[in-house]
Design a protein around this motif. Sequence first.
Motif, PDB file in Angstrom:
ATOM      1  N   TYR A   1       0.857  -1.184   0.000  1.00 49.77           N
ATOM      2  CA  TYR A   1       0.000   0.000   0.000  1.00 49.77           C
ATOM      3  C   TYR A   1       0.892   1.232   0.000  1.00 49.77           C
ATOM      4  CZ  TYR A   1      -3.494   3.471   1.338  1.00 49.77           C
ATOM      5  OH  TYR A   1      -4.313   4.586   1.376  1.00 49.77           O
TER       6      TYR A   1
ATOM      7  N   ARG B   1       1.363   3.382   3.309  1.00 49.63           N
ATOM      8  CA  ARG B   1       1.559   2.642   4.559  1.00 49.63           C
ATOM      9  C   ARG B   1       2.654   3.242   5.413  1.00 49.63           C
ATOM     10  NH1 ARG B   1       4.283  -1.638   6.778  1.00 49.63           N
ATOM     11  NH2 ARG B   1       5.700  -1.760   5.006  1.00 49.63           N
ATOM     12  N   ASP B   2       3.720   3.730   4.786  1.00 50.13           N
ATOM     13  CA  ASP B   2       4.813   4.341   5.545  1.00 50.13           C
ATOM     14  C   ASP B   2       5.530   5.360   4.660  1.00 50.13           C
ATOM     15  OD1 ASP B   2       6.505   2.863   3.829  1.00 50.13           O
ATOM     16  OD2 ASP B   2       6.773   1.261   5.286  1.00 50.13           O
TER      17      ASP B   2
ATOM     18  N   SER C   1       7.132   3.878   1.317  1.00 49.73           N
ATOM     19  CA  SER C   1       6.153   3.504   0.289  1.00 49.73           C
ATOM     20  C   SER C   1       5.486   4.742  -0.310  1.00 49.73           C
ATOM     21  CB  SER C   1       5.104   2.545   0.862  1.00 49.73           C
ATOM     22  OG  SER C   1       4.415   3.120   1.952  1.00 49.73           O
TER      23      SER C   1
ATOM     24  N   TYR D   1      -1.255  -7.584   3.714  1.00 48.90           N
ATOM     25  CA  TYR D   1      -2.052  -6.709   4.561  1.00 48.90           C
ATOM     26  C   TYR D   1      -3.544  -6.874   4.279  1.00 48.90           C
ATOM     27  CZ  TYR D   1       2.597  -4.710   4.574  1.00 48.90           C
ATOM     28  OH  TYR D   1       3.957  -4.564   4.651  1.00 48.90           O
TER      29      TYR D   1
ATOM     30  N   MET E   1      -6.899  -5.082   4.266  1.00 50.14           N
ATOM     31  CA  MET E   1      -7.290  -3.681   4.128  1.00 50.14           C
ATOM     32  C   MET E   1      -8.807  -3.529   4.225  1.00 50.14           C
ATOM     33  SD  MET E   1      -4.218  -2.459   3.176  1.00 50.14           S
ATOM     34  CE  MET E   1      -2.826  -2.735   2.062  1.00 50.14           C
TER      35      MET E   1
ATOM     36  N   TYR F   1      -7.172   3.217   1.866  1.00 47.47           N
ATOM     37  CA  TYR F   1      -7.189   2.043   2.742  1.00 47.47           C
ATOM     38  C   TYR F   1      -6.914   2.388   4.201  1.00 47.47           C
ATOM     39  CZ  TYR F   1      -6.512  -1.000  -1.428  1.00 47.47           C
ATOM     40  OH  TYR F   1      -6.631  -1.660  -2.624  1.00 47.47           O
ATOM     41  N   ASN F   2      -7.566   1.647   5.085  1.00 45.64           N
ATOM     42  CA  ASN F   2      -7.104   1.450   6.458  1.00 45.64           C
ATOM     43  C   ASN F   2      -6.499   0.052   6.525  1.00 45.64           C
ATOM     44  OD1 ASN F   2      -8.047   3.895   7.734  1.00 45.64           O
ATOM     45  ND2 ASN F   2     -10.132   3.081   7.569  1.00 45.64           N
ATOM     46  N   VAL F   3      -5.297  -0.059   7.085  1.00 51.37           N
ATOM     47  CA  VAL F   3      -4.672  -1.374   7.245  1.00 51.37           C
ATOM     48  C   VAL F   3      -5.199  -1.993   8.536  1.00 51.37           C
ATOM     49  CG1 VAL F   3      -2.505  -2.642   7.453  1.00 51.37           C
ATOM     50  CG2 VAL F   3      -2.613  -0.604   6.012  1.00 51.37           C
TER      51      VAL F   3
ATOM     52  N   THR G   1      -1.618  -6.881   9.678  1.00 47.46           N
ATOM     53  CA  THR G   1      -0.432  -7.320   8.943  1.00 47.46           C
ATOM     54  C   THR G   1      -0.272  -8.817   9.147  1.00 47.46           C
ATOM     55  OG1 THR G   1       0.669  -5.180   9.223  1.00 47.46           O
ATOM     56  CG2 THR G   1       2.072  -7.075   8.695  1.00 47.46           C
TER      57      THR G   1
END
Length: 401
Positions: free
Chosen positions: A278, A281-282, A285, A359, A361, A376-378, A381
């Motif tokens: 995604y 995500r961080d 990314s 992930y 989502m 998205y909401n994750v 994991t």
Amino acid sequence: MNRLIMTTALVAAGAMPAFAQEVSDNVVKIGILNDQSGVYADFGGKASYEAALMAVEDFGGTVLGQPIEVVTADHQNKADIASNIARQWYDTEQVDAIMELTTSSVALAVQALSKDADKITITTGAATTELTGAQCAPNSFHWAYDTHALAVGTGGALVDQGGDTWFFLTADYAFGYSLEEQTTEFVESKGGTVVGSVRHPLTNPDFSSFLLQAQASGAKVIGLANAGLDTQNAIKQAAEFGIVQGGQRLAALLFTLAEVNGLGLEAAQGLSLTESFYWNRDEASAEFGNRFMERTGVMPNMVQAGTYSAVLQYLKAVDAAGTDATEAVSAKLHEMPVDDVFAQGGTVGANGRLYKDVYLMEVKKPGDSDIPWDYYNVLQTIPGDQAYISPEDSGCPLVNG
């Protein structure tokens, strides 16, 4: 033959040696073979080709002092066309490795051909676990996702989130059966129950009767064991029935960011799905996603980010092996950890499967998305060793003799 073929050579600035013994034909050539005009054109398509070019550029444009070239073609989702292109690439164009390979029938055909030709394939766009199972090959790899990971993520993990009763809308052919069967296995292994299912024709325009059955079942989760336009049509029509607003969840068993963007958040909100990447995500990314967006106009999904990773890792393996010879590069691909924007601490099994996190989502409501493509909401994991079948259990003859 009506197909799109493009080619580009990327060479770093400066003088190039006239000959390098370690590299055949004085060039390392990679083919990106996928659907660029049909139902999966957004799934991977020309954007996967751009991802490959990004990987070459980020690697530096040359390997072992020689240029890197990327060629691409549209296989039109037909195994015979894909095989003909792959054979031409190997026999007359000196392609060293073929990647992406959207659709399982195409991937299996090209992987088998590549085994006979002693060439490397890295599949990012196809789902079947057969690629690293019964039909595994010593020089072939499966990178971005597979049906087992989708079933674990969207099936087993959703039960952990409280979705313990399921009803399936299943495409009436082998792909749909497999998705339903594998997801059912993980739902039940977590203590969940399948309360019913219904099968629909391929390319079905009207899901109203099927959705009414799913709604009446009272299942907490409606699993969409289909793909492409069938999934999109089912989701659009589910929105018209107010299914998500009524408290049921939709679980798309093969869906990516590209399809969510095509539907829009109003229709896709609340949808649960599994991806292995995604863009938001961080920080790393997001940086990659924004660079990708600048050159393609879209944010990357797991197939496109996976293609970037596959090309980058292949070039690292060529560099580490000191040659582009298939056996030596394959050995390095099996040995080397995968650390890039797509996979952190990834490992490659003896069956050619990349093991990395995936992930679960949930698609955001329109009011919860702050920036474009922030969809998205994750929720969870899932470690790679839980998402994917182990080499020992995969059925790959290379592992168990």
